[in-house]
Design an enzyme around this catalytic site. Structure first.
Site, PDB file in Angstrom:
ATOM      1  N   ASP A  91       2.645   5.056  -5.431  1.00  0.00           N
ATOM      2  CA  ASP A  91       1.916   6.289  -5.151  1.00  0.00           C
ATOM      3  C   ASP A  91       2.772   7.495  -5.511  1.00  0.00           C
ATOM      4  O   ASP A  91       3.564   7.991  -4.716  1.00  0.00           O
ATOM      5  CB  ASP A  91       1.527   6.317  -3.663  1.00  0.00           C
ATOM      6  CG  ASP A  91       0.798   7.602  -3.299  1.00  0.00           C
ATOM      7  OD1 ASP A  91       0.602   8.447  -4.191  1.00  0.00           O
ATOM      8  OD2 ASP A  91       0.429   7.749  -2.121  1.00  0.00           O
ATOM      9  N   ASP A 137       0.850  -1.198   0.000  1.00  0.00           N
ATOM     10  CA  ASP A 137       0.000   0.000   0.000  1.00  0.00           C
ATOM     11  C   ASP A 137       0.887   1.250   0.000  1.00  0.00           C
ATOM     12  O   ASP A 137       1.837   1.351   0.791  1.00  0.00           O
ATOM     13  CB  ASP A 137      -0.844  -0.051   1.291  1.00  0.00           C
ATOM     14  CG  ASP A 137      -1.960   0.961   1.307  1.00  0.00           C
ATOM     15  OD1 ASP A 137      -2.427   1.353   0.225  1.00  0.00           O
ATOM     16  OD2 ASP A 137      -2.385   1.340   2.426  1.00  0.00           O
ATOM     17  N   ASP A 197      -8.348   0.886   6.578  1.00  0.00           N
ATOM     18  CA  ASP A 197      -7.356   0.689   7.640  1.00  0.00           C
ATOM     19  C   ASP A 197      -7.894   1.232   8.958  1.00  0.00           C
ATOM     20  O   ASP A 197      -7.926   0.548   9.988  1.00  0.00           O
ATOM     21  CB  ASP A 197      -6.045   1.408   7.244  1.00  0.00           C
ATOM     22  CG  ASP A 197      -4.908   1.100   8.199  1.00  0.00           C
ATOM     23  OD1 ASP A 197      -5.146   0.476   9.242  1.00  0.00           O
ATOM     24  OD2 ASP A 197      -3.764   1.494   7.924  1.00  0.00           O
TER      25      ASP A 197
HETATM   26  P1  13P Z   1      -8.842   4.748   5.879  1.00  0.00           P
HETATM   27  O1  13P Z   1      -7.990   5.656   6.706  1.00  0.00           O
HETATM   28  O2  13P Z   1     -10.132   5.420   5.517  1.00  0.00           O
HETATM   29  O3  13P Z   1      -9.083   3.435   6.505  1.00  0.00           O
HETATM   30  O4  13P Z   1      -8.073   4.490   4.491  1.00  0.00           O
HETATM   31  C1  13P Z   1      -7.062   3.531   4.413  1.00  0.00           C
HETATM   32  C2  13P Z   1      -6.323   3.563   3.123  1.00  0.00           C
HETATM   33  O5  13P Z   1      -6.659   4.250   2.184  1.00  0.00           O
HETATM   34  C3  13P Z   1      -5.134   2.720   3.024  1.00  0.00           C
HETATM   35  O6  13P Z   1      -4.469   2.891   1.829  1.00  0.00           O
HETATM   36  O1  G3H Z   2      -3.207   4.866   3.630  1.00  0.00           O
HETATM   37  C1  G3H Z   2      -2.655   4.802   4.706  1.00  0.00           C
HETATM   38  C2  G3H Z   2      -2.790   3.594   5.545  1.00  0.00           C
HETATM   39  O2  G3H Z   2      -3.769   3.808   6.519  1.00  0.00           O
HETATM   40  C3  G3H Z   2      -1.470   3.191   6.131  1.00  0.00           C
HETATM   41  O3  G3H Z   2      -1.106   4.008   7.177  1.00  0.00           O
HETATM   42  O4  G3H Z   2       1.345   4.463   6.845  1.00  0.00           O
HETATM   43  O5  G3H Z   2       0.266   4.642   9.114  1.00  0.00           O
HETATM   44  O6  G3H Z   2       0.604   2.409   8.065  1.00  0.00           O
HETATM   45  P1  G3H Z   2       0.389   3.873   7.839  1.00  0.00           P
HETATM   46 ZN    ZN Z   3      -4.581   4.920   1.121  1.00  0.00          ZN
END
Ligand code: 13P
Ligand code: G3H
Ligand code: ZN
Length: 305
Positions: free
Chosen positions: A101, A79, A252
Site C-alpha cells: 500500500d 493487507d 473487516d
Molecule cells: P471495512 O472497514 O469496510 O471492513 O474495510 C476493510 C478493509 O478494507 C481491509 O483492508
Molecule cells: O484496512 C484496514 C483493516 O480493517 C485492518 O485494520 O490495521 O486495525 O488491523 P487494522
Molecule cells: Zn483496506
C-alpha cells in the site's frame, strides 16, 4: 491446481468476487472459514500489519494452516503492507498474496515501491495487490478528510510500470463503521473509465463492509454507542461485482461488529458469565452468519461457482 490465481481469473471471467476477510484471532478465522465451507466459496483471509503484531507471525501461519485443512480454497494475504520488508517477510512465510500500500506516497514513489515488491513476489509466484487513490478516513494514523478518487489514466500507467496483479481503487468506499454522512454511493463512472483503460484487469474494493443496521442496533442495545454508523449498501456491491471487474471485496468492520455485538449481548444478559467460550463462541457463530449472507447475497450472487 486451484491456487489464488486460478480463482482470480475465474472471478474475473465469471463476475463473482472473492471476499477478502480480515481475521484477528482464532474465533474470527474459524467463523469465516465455517461460512466458506458451508457455501463452498473460495476466500482470501487477510491479516493487517496490526493483526500480525497482535497474533504473531507464527500463530498466523499456524491458524491459517489449520483452517486450510478444514477447507482448502482459502488463501493467506497480507493487507495494507506499508514497506518492502513487511511484504518480503510475508512472502518468505509463504503467504499467497501481499498488498503493498503505497497509496499515501507520491505517484512515482508508489510505482517504485510496488515494482520492487512485484519483482520479489513474482520470483516465488505470489500475487501482488497495489493501491492507487486514497480512501476517506483514518488508516495507519494517516487521516484523509476527503476521498481522492483513483485517476484512470494513472491507474493504467501504474499497472503497466509496476507489473502488479490486482489494483485497489478509490471510488467512494472508506474503512470503518462510518462511511457516509450523506448519500450512499459509489463512483461507477470512474470505475468504467478505469475498466476501459485496463480491460479485463482484476480490481479491488477496500472499505466494503455493509455495516448491517441490525447488528449495529444490537451493539447499541447492549451498551454500545455507534450512532449513525453506515456502510456500503449491498446492492451497490452487487453491481460492482456482477457488472464490473471488482473481484476482491475487503471486509473487516463487519467481522468485528458481528463478534462484538454478540459478546456485548451475552455478557449483558448474564452478568455472571465468565466462560469465554460462551461469549466468544456466540460471536464466532455470528461471524459465520454474517459472512455466509455476504457470500450468498454479494460475492457469489450470480451463482457462477
Ligand atoms: P471495512 O472497514 O469496510 O471492513 O474495510 C476493510 C478493509 O478494507 C481491509 O483492508
Ligand atoms: O484496512 C484496514 C483493516 O480493517 C485492518 O485494520 O490495521 O486495525 O488491523 P487494522
Ligand atoms: Zn483496506
Amino acid at each position: 491446481m486451484k491456487d489464488l490465481k486460478y480463482f482470480i481469473n475465474k472471478a474475473l471471467n465469471e463476475h463473482f468476487a472473492l471476499g477478502a476477510i480480515n481475521f484477528n484471532n482464532m474465533e474470527t478465522i474459524q467463523g469465516i472459514v465455517e461460512a466458506c465451507k458451508n457455501c463452498n466459496s473460495p476466500a482470501i483471509l487477510a491479516v493487517s500489519e496490526g493483526a500480525l503484531k497482535y497474533m504473531g507471525a507464527n500463530y498466523v501461519r499456524a491458524l491459517f494452516d489449520a483452517a486450510k485443512k478444514d477447507f482448502p480454497y482459502i488463501y493467506l494475504h497480507l493487507d495494507h503492507g506499508k514497506s518492502f520488508e513487511v511484504c518480503k517477510d510475508a512472502i518468505d512465510l509463504e503467504f499467497d498474496s501481499v498488498m503493498i500500500d503505497g497509496s499515501n506516497l507520491k505517484f512515482e514513489d508508489n510505482i517504485l515501491l510496488t515494482k520492487k515488491v512485484c519483482e520479489y513476489a513474482h520470483k516465488y509466484d505470489k500475487v501482488v495487490e497495489g493501491e492507487l487513490g486514497q480512501l476517506k478516513g483514518v488508516e495507519d494514523d494517516i487521516k484523509n478528510n476527503a476521498h481522492i478518487y483513483t485517476d484512470p489514466q494513472q491507474a493504467k500507467t501504474f499497472v503497466e510500470k509496476t507489473g502488479v496483479d490486482m489494483l485497489a481503487i478509490a471510488i467512494g468506499t472508506s474503512h470503518g463503521a462510518y462511511k457516509y454522512s450523506g448519500e450512499q454511493k459509489l463512483e461507477f463512472e470512474i470505475l468504467k473509465k478505469i475498466e476501459n483503460l485496463l480491460p479485463n484487469f482484476p480490481l479491488v474494493l477496500h472499505g466494503a463492509s455493509t455495516v448491517d443496521k441490525k447488528i449495529v442496533e444490537e451493539f447499541n442495545n447492549y451498551g454500545g454507542n455507534l450512532k449513525n454508523a453506515s456502510g456500503i449498501p449491498e446492492n451497490l456491491l452487487k453491481i460492482a461485482v456482477s457488472k464490473h471487474n471488482i473481484i476482491k471485496i475487503n471486509t473487516d468492520t463487519d467481522v468485528r461488529l458481528s463478534m462484538t455485538s454478540k459478546v456485548r449481548k451475552v455478557l449483558a444478559e448474564k452478568n455472571t458469565e465468565f466462560d469465554l467460550r460462551n461469549y466468544l463462541g456466540a460471536g464466532r457463530n455470528n461471524i459465520t452468519s454474517t459472512i455466509s449472507e455476504k457470500i450468498i447475497n454479494i460475492f457469489l450472487s450470480n451463482d457462477k461457482i
